[in-house]
Design a protein around this motif. Sequence first.
Motif, PDB file in Angstrom:
ATOM      1  N   VAL A  48       0.643  -1.421  -0.140  1.00 51.82           N
ATOM      2  CA  VAL A  48      -0.133   0.153   0.231  1.00 51.82           C
ATOM      3  C   VAL A  48       0.436   1.122   0.093  1.00 51.82           C
ATOM      4  O   VAL A  48       1.053   2.199  -0.124  1.00 51.82           O
ATOM      5  N   ILE A 106      -4.757  -3.365  -2.785  1.00 53.13           N
ATOM      6  CA  ILE A 106      -5.796  -3.579  -2.003  1.00 53.13           C
ATOM      7  C   ILE A 106      -4.858  -5.255  -1.105  1.00 53.13           C
ATOM      8  O   ILE A 106      -4.376  -5.971  -1.658  1.00 53.13           O
ATOM      9  N   MET A 128      -9.816   2.861  -2.404  1.00 50.58           N
ATOM     10  CA  MET A 128      -9.494   3.304  -1.754  1.00 50.58           C
ATOM     11  C   MET A 128     -10.676   3.745  -0.400  1.00 50.58           C
ATOM     12  O   MET A 128     -10.187   3.121   0.885  1.00 50.58           O
ATOM     13  N   ALA A 138      -5.689  -0.343   1.853  1.00 54.51           N
ATOM     14  CA  ALA A 138      -5.643  -0.410   0.510  1.00 54.51           C
ATOM     15  C   ALA A 138      -5.479   1.032  -0.166  1.00 54.51           C
ATOM     16  O   ALA A 138      -5.213   2.312   1.021  1.00 54.51           O
TER      17      ALA A 138
END
Length: 865
Positions: free
Chosen positions: A157, A711, A767, A777
């Motif tokens: 991420v 993710i 997100m 995310a």
Amino acid sequence: MTELSTGPGAMMGNAGPGMLAGLRVIEIADERAEYAGLLLAGLGCEVVKIEPPEGNATRRIGPFLDDQPGLERSLFFWAYNRAKKSVVLDIQAQPAALLRLLEGADILLDSSCGALNTALGLDRNALNARFPTLVTARMTPFGDDGPWAHFKGSDLVHLALGGVMMNCGYDPDPNWQYDTPPIAPQVWHAYHIAGEQLAAGVVAALIARRRNGLGQDVSIAVHEAVAKNPELDIMHWVMRRVPLWRLTCRHALETPNHSPSIMHTKDGRWYISHGMGARDLKALVPLLSKYDMQADLQPPPPDADLKARAVPGSTVGDEAKAHMLDVVQRFARAWTYHDMPWLEAQEAGLLWAPIRKPHENALDEHWLKRKTFAEVPHPELGRSFLYPTSKWLATQTSWQIGRRAPLLGEDTEALLAEAPRQPSVPTRPKGDAGAVVSALHGKPFPLQGVKILDFAWFLASAGGTRFLAALGAESYKVEWKDNPDTRLAAMAPVGGRAARQAATGPLPGVKDPDMGGQFLNKNAGKRGISLNIRHPKGLAIAKDLVRLCDIVAEGFSPGVLQRLGLGYDVMRKIRPDIIYIQQAGMGAHGTYGRMRTVGPVAAAFAGQADMSGLPEPAMPVGWGYSYLDWMGAYGYALALLGALHHRDRTGQGQWIDASQCESGIFLTGTAILDWAANGREWRRHGNRSPYKPAAPHGVYRCAGNDRWVAIACFTETDWQSLARVADHPGWLADRRFMTLADRLAHQEALDEAVGAWTITRSAEETMMALQEAGVPAGVCQNAEDRCDHDPQLRHLNWLTEVTGSKIGTWPVYELPMKLSRTPAYIGGPINRGAPCYGEDNAWLLTELLGMSASDVERLAEEGVI
């Protein structure tokens, strides 16, 4: 290739102390900050790791010895916790014991995101007040506050949100559309990036503490640190509103092409060939002609500019260069990986190198001679294992290998029973009276009075002295017109800042070398002198400056300054406590000598290029910028800061022999251990998580052109929240996805299902919905996203406006480490942007060296300045 016979290599038989010997660190860290603790241990600190009774969570991250999980078998834990001690404490139930340890500590390394403060019943201010000499070093995912402070991060991420991934990936298809996702270089690089810079902030705070006797809070947000790591894209966007294209195993570019600079051998391995200008052609044709494989290539015409240097990210591909690459690739296909004459190409002046797997460096005589690796005994197993253990060589200090990672609670009894310890603080600090204060913060700098004779250039070395200038050192940047620094990249726009503010599309750039955005970003806060040290008077001036300076910094090929009459022996006679640092691709000592590298070549050699990409037989994708230039720069800064701290304590200067490739090799510890312990060579995993189980774990296409979201679901709660946000309850009932083990076994189907959902939505809304549900995310952000739309970076003041005399006022990267008492400022003590060529000649020669104005005029007439 030849070896230098003098210098740090000659000291290898005499292991010196660590630069931070005598200091104690209390570490409360997970995978985010364990690397920072490893750096501090390597620099000589005693690092005491506090673990809960069930053991640190990182003991459960693979790979494992013999693929058998266990608290003492994690090779990940071994790699990042070597040279540390383990104390088991339930900090909720035993806060008094932890407070006793903190009484004698110099540094607290904390990535608990406030959990430690809650357990102790002390907020950050109260903790600092109770332990006024303690340097508290904190790492958080997104910062202490701000709109994204509560978001969850992960390596994937952070690499997405920080822009790394949008610079790294495969070439677009023939229609200039991306048919493969951005790629996250593996593994743990978000935490490497943040850890290097946090460690530098800690040492700067320790230097300040030796002056004022006080500790301070040093914090870093992983998101901000990573967002500043891509080399090129931000300044292209800031200056000219130009987006860059990610390209296979080479720099992201303004103009895309389909000519990767990597070459396939007949047995399925890869080499890199960087640069295809006129001087490369001059060296290339004779080499290929020797093997009758020059095809139709001809030497460059007599009027070709053989001095022109390919500036990373600024070259434009054309058919002539593409054809050169085609001929070189044809040559490579005629060889096996082991027979390819790449060293012969290097001797001819070509930037060729093998794309190595990490373990291959552990077999290389050059790195073994430099003691880049060491065998570390594991007595409980009756075996030793090979680790990467050193980032540079030095004449007075050494990287500390230490023992293997501690067994759980191994040091609890001894450390809790020891007599009270006093932090290593001078009994009579000098104080901050008369200190230079930052024009931005109104507070003193940590590096008061430090002066640098700065021959550093490009990014790997100039980026290192950039850090010291922002921390308050006076940097005197030396250039000469026959070999100036790389000034022509990310140029200011025609029309200046006003044109940029009104722009809705890319702008043309100026040609003036004093108006380069990349140069501004790398060299803000420095003074500039144009000095010809090949001239006897120029050499005499350089020697006079050595007498005034604390540091001489350079990034030339080994031996350049020595041949010009300014080697370490000369410097040391002028100033016995001088700190001299050089950084070459392979280092000065060893068997490769003057082997040439730039960032992508160093990454190929060190293992980073091969570690990134889709699984074989796909091509390695490498990095879309000079990652090891930045990692080299961070290490360069850390080495100088450590050397300054050591000199403050002992009065000793030293010669530091740093290697850009070593900065990359040091990051491959887990892969090296997997090979050493399990006999397993590294294999690429794309965007999946190879060591910490997670599924889904990847990058998914969203609505719009080249829009993607990362993710990462590590827990059942993450997975259930994802299914709920996606409004797909059927996923939870699908037998293929019932448990994490099931999802890991069916990742292709899982990725297809998740991707079918994300393609209907914007990356941003996906997100936000997932983060609000507690799922890690992040958008794969490009330069526009980070500069114009990221509210957290804006909240963190990640860019600072500086004014150059000619280029004007523009934002550049601020240092991401926040020092509460002595903060950094990228404008440095002179409160200015990067210097124009020779801008400070008169000031340096008159104010520092006492010359007259007429003396300066004569030096200019004589070609000295």
